[in-house]
Write a protein that holds these residues in place. Structure first.
Motif, PDB file in Angstrom:
ATOM      1  N   PRO A 237      11.098  51.937 -33.411  1.00  0.00           N
ATOM      2  CA  PRO A 237      11.607  51.645 -34.761  1.00  0.00           C
ATOM      3  C   PRO A 237      10.904  52.475 -35.826  1.00  0.00           C
ATOM      4  O   PRO A 237       9.708  52.764 -35.735  1.00  0.00           O
ATOM      5  N   LYS A 238      11.682  52.864 -36.848  1.00  0.00           N
ATOM      6  CA  LYS A 238      11.121  53.608 -37.974  1.00  0.00           C
ATOM      7  C   LYS A 238      10.420  52.639 -38.926  1.00  0.00           C
ATOM      8  O   LYS A 238      10.662  51.434 -38.910  1.00  0.00           O
ATOM      9  N   LYS A 239       9.578  53.211 -39.775  1.00  0.00           N
ATOM     10  CA  LYS A 239       8.962  52.398 -40.814  1.00  0.00           C
ATOM     11  C   LYS A 239      10.032  51.939 -41.791  1.00  0.00           C
ATOM     12  O   LYS A 239      10.972  52.676 -42.097  1.00  0.00           O
ATOM     13  N   LYS A 240       9.877  50.712 -42.282  1.00  0.00           N
ATOM     14  CA  LYS A 240      10.808  50.213 -43.287  1.00  0.00           C
ATOM     15  C   LYS A 240      10.610  50.982 -44.592  1.00  0.00           C
ATOM     16  O   LYS A 240       9.494  51.355 -44.947  1.00  0.00           O
ATOM     17  N   PRO A 241      11.708  51.225 -45.327  1.00  0.00           N
ATOM     18  CA  PRO A 241      11.547  51.893 -46.622  1.00  0.00           C
ATOM     19  C   PRO A 241      10.731  51.045 -47.587  1.00  0.00           C
ATOM     20  O   PRO A 241      10.809  49.809 -47.569  1.00  0.00           O
ATOM     21  N   LYS A 242       9.948  51.710 -48.403  1.00  0.00           N
ATOM     22  CA  LYS A 242       9.062  51.028 -49.346  1.00  0.00           C
ATOM     23  C   LYS A 242       9.883  50.410 -50.483  1.00  0.00           C
ATOM     24  O   LYS A 242      10.674  51.102 -51.123  1.00  0.00           O
ATOM     25  N   PRO A 243       9.679  49.111 -50.762  1.00  0.00           N
ATOM     26  CA  PRO A 243      10.417  48.497 -51.871  1.00  0.00           C
ATOM     27  C   PRO A 243       9.838  48.910 -53.223  1.00  0.00           C
ATOM     28  O   PRO A 243       8.619  48.924 -53.417  1.00  0.00           O
ATOM     29  N   LEU A 287       6.756  42.823 -50.759  1.00  0.00           N
ATOM     30  CA  LEU A 287       7.549  41.910 -49.945  1.00  0.00           C
ATOM     31  C   LEU A 287       8.998  42.345 -49.960  1.00  0.00           C
ATOM     32  O   LEU A 287       9.466  42.953 -50.910  1.00  0.00           O
ATOM     33  N   ASP A 288       9.716  42.020 -48.909  1.00  0.00           N
ATOM     34  CA  ASP A 288      11.112  42.419 -48.825  1.00  0.00           C
ATOM     35  C   ASP A 288      11.971  41.348 -49.496  1.00  0.00           C
ATOM     36  O   ASP A 288      12.433  40.411 -48.862  1.00  0.00           O
ATOM     37  N   LEU A 289      12.180  41.493 -50.789  1.00  0.00           N
ATOM     38  CA  LEU A 289      12.914  40.486 -51.559  1.00  0.00           C
ATOM     39  C   LEU A 289      14.296  40.983 -51.958  1.00  0.00           C
ATOM     40  O   LEU A 289      14.860  40.545 -52.945  1.00  0.00           O
ATOM     41  N   SER A 329      16.151  56.702 -47.513  1.00  0.00           N
ATOM     42  CA  SER A 329      15.511  56.676 -46.195  1.00  0.00           C
ATOM     43  C   SER A 329      14.075  56.159 -46.284  1.00  0.00           C
ATOM     44  O   SER A 329      13.577  55.549 -45.341  1.00  0.00           O
ATOM     45  N   HIS A 330      13.410  56.385 -47.415  1.00  0.00           N
ATOM     46  CA  HIS A 330      11.992  56.033 -47.528  1.00  0.00           C
ATOM     47  C   HIS A 330      11.694  55.044 -48.645  1.00  0.00           C
ATOM     48  O   HIS A 330      10.563  54.581 -48.780  1.00  0.00           O
ATOM     49  N   GLN A 331      12.687  54.743 -49.479  1.00  0.00           N
ATOM     50  CA  GLN A 331      12.482  53.806 -50.580  1.00  0.00           C
ATOM     51  C   GLN A 331      13.671  52.861 -50.686  1.00  0.00           C
ATOM     52  O   GLN A 331      14.806  53.236 -50.383  1.00  0.00           O
ATOM     53  N   LYS A 332      13.387  51.643 -51.144  1.00  0.00           N
ATOM     54  CA  LYS A 332      14.430  50.652 -51.350  1.00  0.00           C
ATOM     55  C   LYS A 332      14.306  50.154 -52.783  1.00  0.00           C
ATOM     56  O   LYS A 332      13.349  49.466 -53.137  1.00  0.00           O
ATOM     57  N   TRP A 333      15.268  50.546 -53.617  1.00  0.00           N
ATOM     58  CA  TRP A 333      15.189  50.249 -55.043  1.00  0.00           C
ATOM     59  C   TRP A 333      15.884  48.938 -55.381  1.00  0.00           C
ATOM     60  O   TRP A 333      16.988  48.660 -54.905  1.00  0.00           O
ATOM     61  N   THR A 334      15.248  48.148 -56.241  1.00  0.00           N
ATOM     62  CA  THR A 334      15.913  47.071 -56.961  1.00  0.00           C
ATOM     63  C   THR A 334      15.847  47.450 -58.433  1.00  0.00           C
ATOM     64  O   THR A 334      14.760  47.651 -58.974  1.00  0.00           O
ATOM     65  N   ILE A 335      17.013  47.575 -59.057  1.00  0.00           N
ATOM     66  CA  ILE A 335      17.095  48.133 -60.408  1.00  0.00           C
ATOM     67  C   ILE A 335      17.513  47.040 -61.388  1.00  0.00           C
ATOM     68  O   ILE A 335      18.538  46.376 -61.208  1.00  0.00           O
TER      69      ILE A 335
END
Length: 382
Positions: A237-243, A287-289, A329-335
């Protein structure tokens, strides 16, 4: 070439290899998809399709491919394309460094090869943004050279054929699959051989929900014959994208125009226009929110920083918007959208800013996060 036996792989004899080639190509002749880039041997057209197809589905690529060639029908047209038009042509495909590299490669072709696409593997591989897979695809399909095109689909098929006990996601293991393919590739029809494996890997031998009983090469597959199909390919598994929490400032002037900023080259989404955005912190940043739209984020307001950096003093509204989500791929944005109104068009001269009317927005290249932000904003004010 590496010695495959050192990796626990016993290669077939010549008769079995010949039989495998015939079986695969017979299937391809009967089942191949009719795609626009398969109706040409033009290396420029094939190159465009291969770059677009990387991590993008065929059905999505076709209209992009046709429009791209309409806008930039020759290598020279691509080499000389204005940045905004280039990015507009790629808008929505993601991985925008790819189209920038394509333009640099087109400029290299104009400068080093007299505007003619090189016809040998070494020179093709030397071009900006063209790696071993793309070089192999162009070499084999456009020029009939016996060069493998090894991507994730091909590695998956090879892993099952030979029960390869090495992680296909680890770049250092690519040489194993390259060595297998150099032996297997059909020297008479290398382009069709590569494309047959591509088709097989994206459909019958796909990563999710494969149909091994339908595979034309199932009786060559060690994993199928040994009942180990579910084990292969091995992929850790790949690393989860950074929130990340982002605040986007939707600023409008007295005419209703939007303040847009052009992202700097070299940054994520460089060259695209968007609402000004600022990264912020919130409690639970790591945290993955992101799955719950109702999550209440305790954000640190960036309004004061925005006012200072952009030299504007908006009247901030209290209108609330739903959070906008986007995953790279490497970031997970909440805007978080924040709306403000100004009476003066004066803004910072140190940034590339522009007031744009709603009707003019379509003329500016925008990446998917900005399109999502705009859609959420318009939904709430309509």
């Amino acid at each position: 070439m590496i010695n495959l036996t050192d990796y626990g792989i016993e290669m077939w004899d010549d008769e079995k290899i010949a039989s495998f080639r015939r079986t695969l190509l017979n299937w391809y002749d009967n089942e191949k998809r009719d795609l626009p880039w398969r109706r040409t041997k033009n290396p420029y057209f094939i190159w465009i399709s291969e770059i677009m197809l990387q991590q993008t589905q065929v059905v999505t690529v076709i209209p992009y491919y046709e429009r791209f060639l309409e806008w930039f029908p020759t290598i020279e047209d691509l080499a000389n394309a204005p940045e905004d038009k280039l990015l507009k042509a790629w808008e929505g495909l993601g991985y925008y460094s790819r189209v920038r590299n394509m333009q640099k490669a087109a400029q290299e072709i104009m400068e080093n090869f007299g505007g003619v696409f090189p016809d040998n593997h070494k020179d093709i591989l030397s071009l900006k943004g063209i790696g071993p897979y793309t070089a192999g695809a162009i070499s084999s399909i456009a020029f009939g050279l016996a060069e493998p095109a090894v991507d994730g689909n091909v590695m998956r098929v090879m892993a099952r054929l030979f029960e390869v006990n090495y992680d296909i996601g680890d770049p250092k293991n690519r040489k194993i699959f390259q060595a297998i393919m150099e032996i297997l590739i059909d020297p008479e029809r290398p382009g069709d051989f590569n494309q047959a494996l591509m088709d097989l890997g994206t459909d019958i031998e796909s990563a999710k929900n494969p149909r091994p009983d339908e595979s034309p090469i199932r009786f060559f597959s060690a994993a199928y014959l040994h009942g180990t199909y579910d084990k292969y390919p091995i992929k850790l598994p790949k690393k989860k994208p950074k929130p990340l929490q982002i605040q986007a400032f939707v600023i409008r002037n007295s005419k209703g125009d939007f303040l847009l900023e052009k992202n700097l080259d070299g940054r994520l989404l460089g060259g695209f226009w968007s609402f000004p955005i600022v990264e912020t912190d919130f409690i639970g940043q790591q945290l993955d929110l992101f799955e719950n739209d109702t999550t209440s984020l305790q954000t640190v307001s960036q309004k004061a920083l925005f006012e200072k950096d952009y030299q504007v003093t908006p009247d901030w509204t209290k209108r609330e918007f739903s959070l906008v989500k986007h995953t790279f791929s490497h970031q997970k944005w909440t805007i978080e959208l924040i709306e403000g109104m100004v009476t003066s068009d004066e803004v910072s001269k140190d940034k590339e800013l522009r007031w744009v009317s709603l009707d003019q927005l379509q003329d500016y290249p925008m990446a998917t996060p900005q399109k999502k932000m705009l859609a959420e904003y318009l939904k709430k004010i309509d």
